[in-house]
Scaffold this active site. Structure first.
Site, short mmCIF file in Angstrom:
data_model
loop_
_atom_site.label_atom_id
_atom_site.label_comp_id
_atom_site.label_asym_id
_atom_site.label_seq_id
_atom_site.Cartn_x
_atom_site.Cartn_y
_atom_site.Cartn_z
N LYS A 53 0.92 -1.30 -0.04
CA LYS A 53 0.09 -0.05 -0.11
C LYS A 53 0.81 1.21 -0.13
O LYS A 53 1.76 1.48 0.77
CB LYS A 53 -0.94 -0.04 1.34
CG LYS A 53 -1.91 1.05 1.23
CD LYS A 53 -2.84 0.92 2.39
CE LYS A 53 -3.75 2.15 2.50
NZ LYS A 53 -4.94 1.91 3.69
N SER B 62 -9.74 1.92 2.80
CA SER B 62 -8.89 2.87 2.02
C SER B 62 -7.75 2.03 1.33
O SER B 62 -7.30 2.25 0.16
CB SER B 62 -8.26 3.69 2.81
OG SER B 62 -7.22 3.13 3.89
N SER C 166 -9.99 -0.54 7.02
CA SER C 166 -9.38 -0.17 5.53
C SER C 166 -8.75 -1.52 5.12
O SER C 166 -8.47 -1.43 3.85
CB SER C 166 -8.11 0.70 5.76
OG SER C 166 -8.91 2.08 5.63
#
Length: 482
Positions: free
Chosen positions: A75, A150, A174
């Site tokens: 990420k 997210s 997330s």
């Protein structure tokens, strides 16, 4: 889709080289990215160099670990030395960290091959990856829908088969919510189990890094590689890290599982309710003793979170001012104008909204009424979980109240977007481990996730229940046709 152990076997038997595995992954990414848009940066050159190092070790007879030569996506809020780290924000456009996060250092030491950095909601604030300043990521099961957020890029990359495993971060859901939307396994570990050093902070008392995988064993292996004490993170727990795969036993006899009553009712999609109930019946058939448990303050998690997380974010994001790195507004009249214009032009609307909420909650006249009160409710939520774990080993509920929604469906209504983390937020507030695993599909063929919640540092029990369910069901073998 191969597992980590299967790829490892191919490597040690010299059936395939690490370079071939990496090239295959990079080719798959090139082929699918025009549809999925999961990656912000590809690191092909570094990936092939790392794969060649693994191949050299194999050639010289050096024993390699299970993650050596395995492609992984990271990420883009985890700092990677010499590789852009944008956090999905214009304000960090062009930022190249001078240091490496602890988790990516540990993965590199284990021989894992980072193939790229994945898209996310700006500064990890969002539930659909639509808040990224760079691109929209599609859900591999339906390209018109969101992957969740997210960590939507990481979840989509694993679901699409672009990479076998990925790292995400989870502040209020997330990792787990996109895992549910994309039909993969996603784990938020106990707060402090994994070092946050090098994770760009959103809400420091809630953020935690965790794995995405297509199956429970791969998630357990990845957690084992990144977990453990780190003196660089003051909140890191100094506890021994077991081999989590030893807990993967397909038998639940004697295990007590509690259904959180408060998660069923208004706001829950009837198909999600039906599918998760069926999954809970399956746990019973596997030998678990299932009962209903009340966590009366569970529903206060959402308003509590939306005071605490923005308050911490308003402080954490004060450092982005255009002085040293990232975006700087061109031609400001003076220093103050540079600060204000850089932040006005660099941050997106959702980040600004949360900074404003946090600044308001921390302001002198409202601190007691909002922030202090939210911290008290957080303690009550923790106490509800503590009482529940005196009666059961693992708690269970849907991961998200709905399946993946259409892109653009909730962007105009922030509150409806916030509700998609209704089931996951209380777990962060209490610092507990939570895992989402696929448990079926709705009538449109969209994945549904079941959330398993353990007590502090009881990842072992969470993995055991998840593995037993996975072995008895076909869901982890279903992949989107792209």
């Amino acid at each position: 889709m191969a597992s980590i152990r299967e790829l490892h076997q191919q490597l040690v038997s010299k059936e395939r080289s690490a370079k071939e595995i990496t090239q295959d992954a990079l080719e798959k990414i090139q082929q699918l990215e025009p549809k999925v848009h999961a990656f912000l940066t590809l690191t092909a050159e570094q990936a092939l160099a790392q794969a060649e190092r693994v191949d050299q070790q194999i050639a010289t007879g050096t024993e390699i670990g299970l993650l050596a030569g395995i492609p992984i996506a990271i990420k883009d809020n985890l700092c990677t030395k010499g590789i852009p780290t944008t956090c999905g924000s214009k304000i960090l456009q062009g930022f190249i960290p001078p240091y490496e996060s602890t988790v990516t250092s540990r993965l590199a030491a284990a021989g894992a091959v980072m193939v790229g950095k994945t898209n996310l909601d700006e500064f990890a604030m969002g539930s659909s990856t639509e808040n990224s300043a760079y691109q929209l990521t599609a859900n591999p099961w339906d390209l018109q829908r969101v992957p969740g957020g997210s960590s939507g890029g990481s979840a989509a990359a694993v679901a699409a088969g672009e990479t076998l495993i990925a790292l995400g971060s989870d502040t209020g859901g997330s990792i787990r919510q996109p895992a549910s939307f994309c039909g993969v396994v996603g784990l938020k570990p106990t707060y402090g189990l994994v070092s946050r050093y090098g994770l760009v902070a959103y809400a420091s008392s809630l953020d935690q890094i965790g794995p995405f995988a297509t199956n429970v064993e791969d998630a357990a292996l990845l957690l084992g590689a990144i977990a453990g004490h780190d003196p660089q993170d003051s909140t890191s727990l100094n506890v021994p890290i077991p081999d989590y795969t030893q807990f993967l036993i397909p038998d639940l006899k004697g295990k007590k599982i509690g259904i959180i009553q408060e998660t069923y009712g208004e706001g829950l999609d009837p198909q999600v309710e039906q599918v998760t109930h069926k999954a809970i019946q399956q746990l019973e058939e596997l030998g678990a003793e299932v009962r209903e448990i009340s966590c009366p303050r569970f529903r206060y998690g959402l308003p509590t979170y939306y005071i605490i997380a923005p308050s911490e974010a308003s402080a954490n994001l004060a450092r982005y001012d255009g002085v040293k790195y990232g975006f700087r507004s061109p031609d400001p009249e003076n220093l103050l104008s540079m600060y204000t214009r850089t932040r006005a032009e660099g941050f997106g609307p959702e980040v600004k909204r949360r900074i404003m909420i946090g600044t308001y909650a921390l302001s002198a006249g409202y601190y007691d009424a909002y922030y202090l009160k939210a911290q008290k409710v957080r303690t009550l939520i923790k106490q509800d979980f503590e009482a529940a774990f005196e009666q059961v080993d693992v708690l269970v509920c849907p991961t998200a109240p709905t399946t993946a929604f259409a892109a653009g469906a909730k962007t105009a209504d922030p509150l409806s977007m916030y509700l998609s983390d209704l089931m996951t937020i209380p777990v962060n507030l209490a610092g507990l481990p939570g895992l989402s695993l696929p448990c079926g599909f709705d009538q449109q063929g969209l994945p549904i996730g079941l959330q398993l919640i353990g007590n502090v540092l009881r990842e072992d029990l969470v993995f055991q229940v998840a593995y037993a369910y996975e072995q008895a069901t076909p869901w982890h073998d279903r992949h989107p046709q792209l």
